[in-house]
Design a protein around this motif. Structure first.
Motif, mmCIF file in Angstrom:
data_model
loop_
_atom_site.group_PDB
_atom_site.id
_atom_site.type_symbol
_atom_site.label_atom_id
_atom_site.label_comp_id
_atom_site.label_asym_id
_atom_site.label_seq_id
_atom_site.Cartn_x
_atom_site.Cartn_y
_atom_site.Cartn_z
ATOM 1 N N GLU A 1 -1.836 -10.414 11.268
ATOM 2 C CA GLU A 1 -2.398 -11.189 10.176
ATOM 3 C C GLU A 1 -1.594 -11.091 8.889
ATOM 4 O O GLU A 1 -1.628 -12.008 8.060
ATOM 5 N N PRO B 1 -2.576 -18.237 12.026
ATOM 6 C CA PRO B 1 -2.611 -17.860 13.447
ATOM 7 C C PRO B 1 -1.498 -18.522 14.240
ATOM 8 O O PRO B 1 -0.920 -19.526 13.811
ATOM 9 N N ASP B 2 -1.193 -17.946 15.372
ATOM 10 C CA ASP B 2 -0.175 -18.512 16.246
ATOM 11 C C ASP B 2 -0.691 -19.798 16.869
ATOM 12 O O ASP B 2 -1.901 -20.036 16.947
ATOM 13 N N GLN C 1 0.001 -12.147 16.923
ATOM 14 C CA GLN C 1 -1.329 -12.204 16.308
ATOM 15 C C GLN C 1 -1.501 -11.166 15.202
ATOM 16 O O GLN C 1 -2.572 -10.576 15.046
ATOM 17 N N ARG D 1 3.418 -13.831 13.890
ATOM 18 C CA ARG D 1 2.315 -14.745 14.210
ATOM 19 C C ARG D 1 2.047 -14.765 15.713
ATOM 20 O O ARG D 1 0.890 -14.730 16.145
ATOM 21 N N ASN D 2 3.120 -14.806 16.503
ATOM 22 C CA ASN D 2 2.951 -14.872 17.946
ATOM 23 C C ASN D 2 2.376 -13.583 18.529
ATOM 24 O O ASN D 2 1.860 -13.586 19.646
#
Length: 248
Positions: free
Chosen positions: A158, A197-198, A156, A153-154
């Motif tokens: 998906e 999302p992050d 980005q 997530r960090n």
């Protein structure tokens, strides 16, 4: 997320509360809040090139059945050595759990820029993990999975992609509990987990985990050095004792 058991997963591509309307919520107890990871925390440390020997030792210690689950075939020592040598620490992320002897007892591999798995969709990050038999039953596999989700997530990403043997029910259960779509094709299964999302919270949590794991590692390292110093001192005393002149 619960921890139904530890697991191993293989890389396919060589990488490898809802509020109820009308019901008033009960007031929360007046206790200090803490990050979710703080309860039953396990130090998970990022690994680098210098850790190749420890990664290799961990994987070589897997028995044939565990090697089969991890790689999808009964990997030989030579094949495992080749896999470890090809790990790209600049592109991918590898992280693990150390015991008090600084032995790796669990490892996860997040492989970025993997070949495209689904036609018409962008490449997804692929997740693979292994846990030493002596460390099973402690939820390490699931914790590494949670860490992988946060890391992806960090960055980005998906979608988190998992390829596993269909008999690897523990891992597939964890993927399903996380909301992944699992598709079985005979002896093999694939899972896709859509990632949110992050957020500032995920980045802050990752930073705290990284720093805490580093402190834990340094503490274990210093403890090992102190133990070695005590052992050396006791050996010196043992060698000196027989040569002491006896008092008359």
């Amino acid at each position: 997320m619960g921890y139904p058991g530890d697991f191993l997963s293989r890389p396919k591509y060589g990488l490898d509360r809802h509020d109820r309307p009308g019901v008033e919520a009960s007031p929360a107890p007046a206790t200090p809040s803490a990050p979710s990871w703080l309860a039953n925390w396990v130090p998970i440390r990022a690994l680098a090139k210098r850790h190749r020997p420890r990664i290799l030792a961990h994987l070589l210690a897997l028995d044939p059945s565990d090697r089969y689950l991890r790689f999808g075939y009964p990997a030989s020592d030579a094949q495992i050595e080749q896999y470890v040598q090809k790990l790209d620490f600049d592109r991918d992320e590898v992280f693990g759990i150390f015991n008090r002897r600084l032995e790796l007892i669990a490892i996860a591999h997040l492989a970025y820029q993997a070949p495209q798995q689904v036609k018409g969709q962008p490449a997804m990050v692929e997740f693979g993990v292994s846990v030493s038999k002596s460390a099973r039953g402690r939820g390490y596999g699931a914790r590494l999975f949670n860490r992988a989700v946060m890391q992806a997530r960090n960055r980005q990403v998906e979608t988190l992609y998992i390829h596993a043997l269909s008999e690897n029910t523990a891992m597939l259960k964890i993927a399903r509990k996380a909301g992944a779509t699992v598709v079985r094709d005979g002896s093999e299964s694939e899972a896709w987990l859509k990632l949110p999302p992050d957020t500032l919270a995920t980045h802050f949590e990752a930073l705290l985990e990284t720093q805490a794991a580093e402190m834990d590692y340094r503490f274990k390292l210093n403890a090992r050095r102190f133990d070695a110093w005590l052992q050396a001192l006791s050996e010196v005393k043992a060698n000196i004792a027989p040569h002491r002149p006896s008092s008359s």
